[in-house]
Design a protein around this motif. Structure first.
Motif, PDB file in Angstrom:
ATOM      1  N   MET A  86       0.768  -1.234   0.056  1.00 54.92           N
ATOM      2  CA  MET A  86       0.036  -0.003  -0.028  1.00 54.92           C
ATOM      3  C   MET A  86       1.058   1.177  -0.022  1.00 54.92           C
ATOM      4  SD  MET A  86      -3.154  -0.902  -0.331  1.00 54.92           S
ATOM      5  CE  MET A  86      -3.875   0.599  -0.095  1.00 54.92           C
ATOM      6  N   ARG A  87       1.897   1.464   0.804  1.00 61.66           N
ATOM      7  CA  ARG A  87       2.775   2.512   0.715  1.00 61.66           C
ATOM      8  C   ARG A  87       3.397   2.664  -0.799  1.00 61.66           C
ATOM      9  NH1 ARG A  87       4.226   0.850   6.171  1.00 61.66           N
ATOM     10  NH2 ARG A  87       5.620  -0.661   5.348  1.00 61.66           N
ATOM     11  N   ALA A  88       3.829   1.631  -1.252  1.00 59.24           N
ATOM     12  CA  ALA A  88       4.390   1.867  -2.717  1.00 59.24           C
ATOM     13  C   ALA A  88       3.351   2.469  -3.539  1.00 59.24           C
ATOM     14  CB  ALA A  88       4.819   0.298  -3.133  1.00 59.24           C
ATOM     15  N   LYS A  89       2.358   1.748  -3.499  1.00 54.85           N
ATOM     16  CA  LYS A  89       0.967   2.084  -4.285  1.00 54.85           C
ATOM     17  C   LYS A  89       0.638   3.370  -3.976  1.00 54.85           C
ATOM     18  CE  LYS A  89      -3.624   0.747  -5.655  1.00 54.85           C
ATOM     19  NZ  LYS A  89      -4.748  -0.291  -5.661  1.00 54.85           N
ATOM     20  N   VAL A  90       0.641   3.961  -2.757  1.00 58.58           N
ATOM     21  CA  VAL A  90       0.016   5.346  -2.549  1.00 58.58           C
ATOM     22  C   VAL A  90       1.101   6.323  -3.125  1.00 58.58           C
ATOM     23  CG1 VAL A  90      -0.098   7.109  -0.572  1.00 58.58           C
ATOM     24  CG2 VAL A  90      -1.408   4.786  -0.600  1.00 58.58           C
ATOM     25  N   SER A  91       2.374   5.989  -2.996  1.00 59.41           N
ATOM     26  CA  SER A  91       3.435   6.917  -3.591  1.00 59.41           C
ATOM     27  C   SER A  91       3.315   7.003  -5.293  1.00 59.41           C
ATOM     28  CB  SER A  91       4.805   6.327  -3.262  1.00 59.41           C
ATOM     29  OG  SER A  91       5.060   5.141  -3.945  1.00 59.41           O
ATOM     30  N   THR A  92       2.813   6.003  -6.056  1.00 63.37           N
ATOM     31  CA  THR A  92       2.704   6.082  -7.321  1.00 63.37           C
ATOM     32  C   THR A  92       1.464   6.829  -7.945  1.00 63.37           C
ATOM     33  OG1 THR A  92       1.757   3.863  -7.476  1.00 63.37           O
ATOM     34  CG2 THR A  92       4.321   4.318  -7.647  1.00 63.37           C
ATOM     35  N   VAL A  93       0.156   6.331  -7.198  1.00 61.49           N
ATOM     36  CA  VAL A  93      -1.144   6.673  -7.804  1.00 61.49           C
ATOM     37  C   VAL A  93      -2.133   6.706  -6.513  1.00 61.49           C
ATOM     38  CG1 VAL A  93      -1.898   4.492  -8.556  1.00 61.49           C
ATOM     39  CG2 VAL A  93      -2.770   6.947  -9.699  1.00 61.49           C
ATOM     40  N   SER A  94      -3.161   7.396  -6.605  1.00 61.26           N
ATOM     41  CA  SER A  94      -4.039   7.228  -5.555  1.00 61.26           C
ATOM     42  C   SER A  94      -5.355   6.727  -6.028  1.00 61.26           C
ATOM     43  CB  SER A  94      -4.473   8.653  -4.857  1.00 61.26           C
ATOM     44  OG  SER A  94      -5.559   8.405  -3.797  1.00 61.26           O
ATOM     45  N   THR A  95      -5.576   5.530  -5.950  1.00 63.15           N
ATOM     46  CA  THR A  95      -6.960   4.701  -6.465  1.00 63.15           C
ATOM     47  C   THR A  95      -7.605   3.951  -5.317  1.00 63.15           C
ATOM     48  OG1 THR A  95      -5.618   2.847  -7.067  1.00 63.15           O
ATOM     49  CG2 THR A  95      -5.796   4.553  -8.564  1.00 63.15           C
TER      50      THR A  95
END
Length: 179
Positions: A86-95
């Motif tokens: 989730m941290r990696a995902k949040v740093s790339t895009v917010s979905t």
């Protein structure tokens, strides 16, 4: 499980892959279910995260010190794996958690009970999304995985009273959602 200690010992001390495979077989379904619910119902992602968690467990089995049960240690690894993702995902895009809509069920000729259960599952997944991450995790561990407050506190690395607060707030939000 009592047998866990023997299997963990064999895996850690002897590098016994068969012993570790038996642990994977015992915990694969609960860990996948936990991750499935954390990811908002994304089956493929939950399988990938579970696999990552078991790989991390194998690589670090020698660090298991039996201060807690093996299952608690494994849930902690799964929890951390999800949050790393989730941290990696949040740093790339917010979905949304799984990037897809869960707004309803298309009619496909299923019987009423099946459709009703599916509707409830979709509503429940939507309800989980309104919770903060910590509340969702505590709720899933307590109600879906039958973990005690003490074990959840170890898994989430939070004081017991904080877990109780997460559970209380989560229950209130879910109740409000379903009203």
């Amino acid at each position: 499980m009592q047998n866990d200690a023997l299997l963990v010992s064999r895996a850690a001390l002897l590098g016994d892959r068969k012993a570790f495979s038996r642990l994977v077989e015992a915990y694969q379904s609960p860990i996948r279910r936990f991750l499935f619910n954390l990811t908002g119902g994304d089956e493929e992602l939950s399988k990938d995260l579970a696999q990552d968690a078991f790989v991390k467990a194998w690589l670090n089995i020698g660090q298991f010190r039996a201060a807690a049960k093996f299952s608690t240690w494994l849930y902690r690894i799964a929890y951390n794996t999800f949050y790393d993702y989730m941290r990696a995902k949040v740093s790339t895009v917010s979905t949304p958690l799984n990037g897809r809509s869960l707004s309803g069920v298309e009619g496909n000729g299923t019987d009423y009970k099946s459709a009703s259960a599916t509707d409830f599952n979709i509503d429940f997944l939507q309800a989980l999304k309104i919770l903060k991450e910590d509340e969702r995790t505590a709720m899933l561990l307590f109600y879906m995985e039958d973990q005690t407050v003490e074990k959840i506190s170890k898994i989430m690395n939070c004081p017991k009273n904080t877990i109780k607060s997460h559970l209380h707030r989560g229950k209130e939000k879910i109740a409000t959602y379903f009203k």
